[in-house]
Design an enzyme around this catalytic site. Structure first.
Site, PDB file in Angstrom:
ATOM      1  N   GLY A  44     -39.573 -46.092 -31.100  1.00 28.28           N
ATOM      2  CA  GLY A  44     -40.855 -46.540 -31.644  1.00 28.28           C
ATOM      3  C   GLY A  44     -40.917 -48.048 -31.542  1.00 28.28           C
ATOM      4  N   ARG A  52     -44.184 -54.961 -44.263  1.00 26.99           N
ATOM      5  CA  ARG A  52     -42.734 -55.016 -44.008  1.00 26.99           C
ATOM      6  C   ARG A  52     -42.014 -56.123 -44.793  1.00 26.99           C
ATOM      7  NH1 ARG A  52     -40.107 -55.525 -39.889  1.00 26.99           N
ATOM      8  NH2 ARG A  52     -38.690 -53.819 -40.352  1.00 26.99           N
ATOM      9  N   CYS A  73     -52.852 -59.565 -55.249  1.00 24.83           N
ATOM     10  CA  CYS A  73     -52.391 -59.901 -56.602  1.00 24.83           C
ATOM     11  C   CYS A  73     -51.013 -59.302 -56.882  1.00 24.83           C
ATOM     12  CB  CYS A  73     -53.399 -59.403 -57.625  1.00 24.83           C
ATOM     13  SG  CYS A  73     -55.020 -60.055 -57.267  1.00 24.83           S
TER      14      CYS A  73
HETATM   15  N1  LLP Z   1     -37.326 -40.531 -34.718  1.00 28.37           N
HETATM   16  C1  LLP Z   1     -37.293 -40.251 -36.030  1.00 28.37           C
HETATM   17  C2  LLP Z   1     -36.921 -38.899 -36.466  1.00 28.37           C
HETATM   18  C3  LLP Z   1     -37.605 -41.256 -36.972  1.00 28.37           C
HETATM   19  O1  LLP Z   1     -37.563 -40.978 -38.280  1.00 28.37           O
HETATM   20  C4  LLP Z   1     -37.966 -42.549 -36.516  1.00 28.37           C
HETATM   21  C5  LLP Z   1     -38.293 -43.610 -37.475  1.00 28.37           C
HETATM   22  C6  LLP Z   1     -37.992 -42.780 -35.130  1.00 28.37           C
HETATM   23  C7  LLP Z   1     -37.666 -41.756 -34.258  1.00 28.37           C
HETATM   24  C8  LLP Z   1     -38.372 -44.120 -34.546  1.00 28.37           C
HETATM   25  O2  LLP Z   1     -37.463 -45.110 -34.903  1.00 28.37           O
HETATM   26  P1  LLP Z   1     -37.528 -46.558 -34.222  1.00 28.37           P
HETATM   27  O3  LLP Z   1     -37.174 -46.408 -32.773  1.00 28.37           O
HETATM   28  O4  LLP Z   1     -38.899 -47.088 -34.374  1.00 28.37           O
HETATM   29  O5  LLP Z   1     -36.521 -47.358 -34.964  1.00 28.37           O
HETATM   30  N2  LLP Z   1     -41.077 -48.478 -41.658  1.00 28.37           N
HETATM   31  C9  LLP Z   1     -39.775 -48.934 -41.252  1.00 28.37           C
HETATM   32  C10 LLP Z   1     -39.174 -48.079 -40.162  1.00 28.37           C
HETATM   33  C11 LLP Z   1     -39.058 -46.633 -40.562  1.00 28.37           C
HETATM   34  C12 LLP Z   1     -38.543 -45.762 -39.436  1.00 28.37           C
HETATM   35  C13 LLP Z   1     -38.681 -44.329 -39.777  1.00 28.37           C
HETATM   36  N3  LLP Z   1     -38.249 -43.450 -38.741  1.00 28.37           N
HETATM   37  C14 LLP Z   1     -39.867 -50.395 -40.814  1.00 28.37           C
HETATM   38  O6  LLP Z   1     -40.957 -50.953 -40.835  1.00 28.37           O
HETATM   39  O7  LLP Z   1     -38.847 -50.994 -40.482  1.00 28.37           O
END
Ligand code: LLP
Length: 410
Positions: free
Chosen positions: A272, A309, A340
């Site tokens: 992602g 974030r 706020c």
């Molecule tokens: N696959 C699964 C099963 C996941 O739970 C996630 C992310 C991904 C793939 C993608 O992960 P990435 O490649 O983006 O690291 N909101 C948080 C990140 C939460 C990620 C949740 N799962 C932030 O802003 O850092």
């Protein structure tokens, strides 16, 4: 990010200056680069060309339809965690045969929707869910491909709120229970359990946590294959950090194929952040500055509702001024939003350009988990989103209107 650079002291995103974009569009707004998104996808994709694989872009990081259409045109698949993410992926042209449905708490409607619409694989996180999916698939009259998401119980070395692969976390099924499930596969006549999946956390900068999870998965897979020989797919999840990483994609690939036989298995990758983060910036304007007993506050028009974030994970996102200005001064400074809450804070520094009311600033690397995590807190609208493609600026999400905001309230 090569697309974001100063030329003659003016900050440009691709071929267009930030100030030029903000003359035509009201701040705050998200702005994405088509070329960065495309290059990020291609650079990752190119590494795996001799494997049988799918890259399933994780929609939770960014699910804007225009961006998804670009990824669909590059042949990307999707990792989705809700019915609406599934529908957005399909709407953007990603075929269901390239969609993996993940998540620990899928409800009955979501499961029905996925099965009825030919979702390639559903990743399961409990025995109870496995039973539920079997029952639903039986009702629909289909056999559904299943991945068992294991919890390899490894430390991922990332922020505690985004770590998912240790047994303290709610995610996945333990290795021992997974083996028990394989002893009972006959009970699940409407499921084809063909994959082992894992995802140990996000923003991981070191190769060793991946290595540890591969090791656990390999030992488990060897046992399952010995007894059942039923696995075809290894889904390694996402989690690779786009920045400050101490390994290359090639290192990751070499390690992957050293654990898993590429002639025997096909692979799913679920990146992602790696694809979307540095493709997006958040442009905001300075509303006011004030100095309070020796501490300076720069109050900008973007808030934690637009990008949470920093408030949620203490994440550090670099902030640039739209005009390079060498009058940095040494004073304790906080760049804050209008919400706020004291946690509505983007940056803390002792050195920041001496900017004025009305100047634009750019918050970097917010293409992933920026817009998708935004909210209407303080009754503020979802902001406009733009896409830059060479000289062209396209609106890819309109700013939410007041009528739209209140229309479901009775
Ligand atoms: N696959 C699964 C099963 C996941 O739970 C996630 C992310 C991904 C793939 C993608 O992960 P990435 O490649 O983006 O690291 N909101 C948080 C990140 C939460 C990620 C949740 N799962 C932030 O802003 O850092």
């Amino acid at each position: 990010m090569s697309e974001l650079k100063y030329e003659n002291n003016i900050l440009r995103f691709g071929n267009i200056s930030i100030d030029e974009i903000s003359e035509k569009h009201q701040t705050p707004f998200y702005c994405y680069s088509k070329s960065v998104l495309t290059n990020n996808y291609n650079n990752f994709n190119n590494i795996f060309s001799d494997l049988d694989y799918k890259i399933c872009f994780s929609l939770k990081s960014n699910s804007n339809l225009s961006l998804l259409r670009i990824l669909a045109s590059l042949d990307a698949g999707a990792d989705v965690v809700s019915e609406w993410e599934f529908k957005k992926a399909i709407g953007a042209g990603i075929p269901p045969q390239k969609i993996v449905f993940s998540g620990i708490g899928k409800n009955e409607n979501e499961i029905k929707h996925a099965i009825a619409n030919d979702c390639f694989q559903i990743n399961v996180e409990s025995l109870a869910e496995l039973k539920k999916i079997n029952q639903i698939a039986e009702g629909i009259g289909k056999v559904q491909n299943i991945g068992i998401r294991i919890n390899p119980d490894v430390q991922s070395g990332t922020h505690e709120k985004i770590t998912t692969g240790s047994l303290e976390n709610k995610f996945g099924i333990s290795v021992n229970e997974t083996l028990e499930i394989f002893n009972k596969t006959k009970e699940f006549s409407s499921l084809s359990i063909t994959a082992i999946a894992f995802h140990i956390g996000s923003n991981i900068k070191d190769l060793s946590p991946f290595k540890n999870s591969f090791e656990v998965a390999k030992n488990l897979i060897d046992k399952i294959q010995l007894n059942y020989n039923s696995l075809k797919t290894i889904d390694v999840g996402g989690g690779i950090s786009p920045e400050e990483r101490n390994f290359s994609f090639k290192d990751y690939y070499d390690m992957l194929i050293s654990y898993f036989d590429k002639e025997r298995f096909n692979f799913i990758f679920e990146p992602g952040r790696l694809i979307a983060a540095d493709a997006g910036i958040l442009v905001s304007k300075v509303l006011y500055t004030k100095i309070s007993e020796g501490k300076k506050f720069i109050i900008i028009d973007a808030g934690m509702n637009d990008m949470m974030r920093p408030a949620l994970y203490d994440a550090q996102h670099e902030i640039l001024t739209s005009k390079l200005n060498d009058s940095d001064h040494n004073i304790e400074t906080e760049i804050v939003g209008p919400i706020c809450e004291s946690s509505d804070k983007f940056m803390r520094t002792t050195k920041f350009a001496n900017i004025q009311e009305g100047d634009n600033v750019v918050i970097k690397n917010v293409g992933a988990y920026g817009s998708t995590m935004s909210s209407n807190y303080n009754a503020r609208p979802f902001i406009e989103e733009l896409l830059i493609d060479k000289e062209e600026i396209q609106i890819i999400r309109k700013k939410q209107s007041f009528d739209d905001f209140i229309k479901n309230e009775l």
